[in-house]
Enzyme design. Structure first.
Site, PDB file in Angstrom:
ATOM      1  N   GLU A 147     -29.256  -5.639  35.734  1.00 42.19           N
ATOM      2  CA  GLU A 147     -28.244  -6.556  35.196  1.00 42.19           C
ATOM      3  C   GLU A 147     -27.969  -6.257  33.727  1.00 42.19           C
ATOM      4  O   GLU A 147     -28.726  -5.572  33.057  1.00 42.19           O
ATOM      5  CB  GLU A 147     -28.691  -8.005  35.343  1.00 42.19           C
ATOM      6  CG  GLU A 147     -30.153  -8.281  35.013  1.00 42.19           C
ATOM      7  CD  GLU A 147     -30.578  -7.957  33.594  1.00 42.19           C
ATOM      8  OE1 GLU A 147     -29.818  -8.292  32.652  1.00 42.19           O
ATOM      9  OE2 GLU A 147     -31.654  -7.375  33.416  1.00 42.19           O
ATOM     10  N   GLY A 180     -34.135  -4.457  30.922  1.00 41.73           N
ATOM     11  CA  GLY A 180     -33.173  -4.789  31.967  1.00 41.73           C
ATOM     12  C   GLY A 180     -32.474  -3.540  32.449  1.00 41.73           C
ATOM     13  O   GLY A 180     -33.040  -2.449  32.449  1.00 41.73           O
ATOM     14  N   GLU A 181     -31.236  -3.702  32.889  1.00 37.06           N
ATOM     15  CA  GLU A 181     -30.387  -2.608  33.376  1.00 37.06           C
ATOM     16  C   GLU A 181     -30.880  -1.994  34.683  1.00 37.06           C
ATOM     17  O   GLU A 181     -30.296  -1.049  35.184  1.00 37.06           O
ATOM     18  CB  GLU A 181     -30.278  -1.473  32.344  1.00 37.06           C
ATOM     19  CG  GLU A 181     -29.736  -1.861  30.996  1.00 37.06           C
ATOM     20  CD  GLU A 181     -29.706  -0.687  30.016  1.00 37.06           C
ATOM     21  OE1 GLU A 181     -29.938   0.471  30.441  1.00 37.06           O
ATOM     22  OE2 GLU A 181     -29.452  -0.923  28.825  1.00 37.06           O
ATOM     23  N   GLY A 182     -31.984  -2.478  35.232  1.00 36.13           N
ATOM     24  CA  GLY A 182     -32.569  -1.847  36.406  1.00 36.13           C
ATOM     25  C   GLY A 182     -33.464  -0.677  36.066  1.00 36.13           C
ATOM     26  O   GLY A 182     -33.833   0.103  36.956  1.00 36.13           O
TER      27      GLY A 182
END
Length: 344
Positions: free
Chosen positions: A170, A310-312
């Site tokens: 995300e 974050g960001e995966g």
């Protein structure tokens, strides 16, 4: 909307354990990889599972509360700026996806910006960000239901192109605040025990964030998981919830990233508890609430790297371990096939 079958299959579980135990190694000597191979076999209902076209999805959205800058050290426009960075291949998730040979999809769930037509992102925009839940619910129930479905639709399209393993990430300035509120709602823990530094708040900033979110928490009394998502969620978090649920209905391996994605999973579990059968937890975040979430879910992650980006990124780093686990299960010799004496 989300009919999820349990992965329980006693006959398969017995045969999988036997296949794992009879590899040319002491029983249990591959540790977590053995449990991971077992889980993936159960998810795919086979003794010979495969990781096919693994994909990372990054859902991006803006939050009404972030416009005031009281709970986030970075301004709201960083969300759209980072999405451009994803599009241009310059973010950590781009690098790790390339390193590990993963497909990467960026989804505009509700960024407060209009991207040019033809941009290499998935346009699933619900609105130009959510409302400020200090004043009113983040979104209507109708929008929330639509976002859940749209998140599922994104996953269905990826699945139909041959993907059976999907990681979730995300991007959204202010989304640790939504995640903290959702964590408190679903776990019953105090806001103070859920709030962390997010993108870098100091102690004074954390204290202010805790006070503001405590006021928001006390303002509302959601009666259902859907109401909680509509009240506190971001569009990216709601879509993540729908995406996770849909991936489970499609019997995909679901790779859960960090704090924000796990908050979406808390909602997904409240909607259908069988979703947990399909989830692999990539890592424990340095965001203080995440380890408490994992404890609440009674699960252990694969990695502990001190990440809180974050960001995966954690999901992308964990997928090679899934590949290694199915590869040993499929390709490693057994005592019988190798002509090696087993334990007496």
């Amino acid at each position: 909307m989300f009919d999820i079958a349990t992965t329980s299959n006693p006959e398969l579980e017995t045969s999988l354990r036997k296949k794992i135990d009879l590899k040319t190694k002491p029983i249990g000597s591959l540790g977590v990889l053995e449990d991971l191979a077992f889980k993936i076999g159960c998810i795919q209902n086979t003794e010979s599972p495969k990781i096919e076209h693994p994909t990372i999805t990054v859902f991006a959205g803006d939050h009404g509360i972030a416009a005031k800058g009281e709970v986030n050290p970075f301004p709201q426009e960083v969300t759209s700026q980072m999405v451009y960075n994803f599009m241009n291949g310059g973010a950590a998730i781009n690098v790790f996806s390339k390193t590990n040979g993963l497909d990467l999809k960026i989804i505009d769930s509700g960024v407060n910006h209009t991207f040019p037509k033809g941009s290499n992102i998935v346009n699933a925009k619900m609105a130009l960000g959510t409302k400020n839940y200090q004043n009113e619910p983040a979104m209507s129930l109708e929008l929330c239901e639509s976002a859940l479905k749209k998140g599922g639709d994104v996953v269905k399209e990826i699945h139909d192109k041959g993907c059976n393993t999907i990681g979730f990430g995300e991007m959204g300035i202010g989304n640790t605040s939504s995640a903290s509120l959702l964590m408190s709602y679903f776990t019953g823990k105090s806001i103070a025990s859920c709030v962390g530094s997010g993108t870098g708040l100091d102690k004074g900033g954390i204290d202010m964030k805790t006070r503001i979110l405590s006021e928001v928490h006390d303002k509302y009394d959601p009666k259902t998981p859907l109401e909680a998502l509509a009240t506190f969620g971001g569009f990216e978090i709601v879509m993540l919830c729908g995406a996770i649920l849909k991936a489970a209905t499609l019997k995909m391996c679901v790779i859960i990233d960090g704090f924000i994605v796990t908050s979406a999973l808390l909602a997904a579990k409240a909607i259908n508890k069988n979703v947990m059968d399909y989830c692999v937890f990539a890592h424990n975040s340095n965001e203080q609430g995440h380890i408490k979430m994992l404890d609440f879910l009674d699960t252990k992650p694969l990695l502990s790297l001190g990440l809180r980006l974050g960001e995966g990124t954690g999901a992308a780093l964990a997928i090679p371990l899934l590949r290694a686990s199915v590869d040993f299960l499929n390709d490693m010799a057994s005592f019988e096939s190798a002509g090696v004496s087993s334990e007496t």
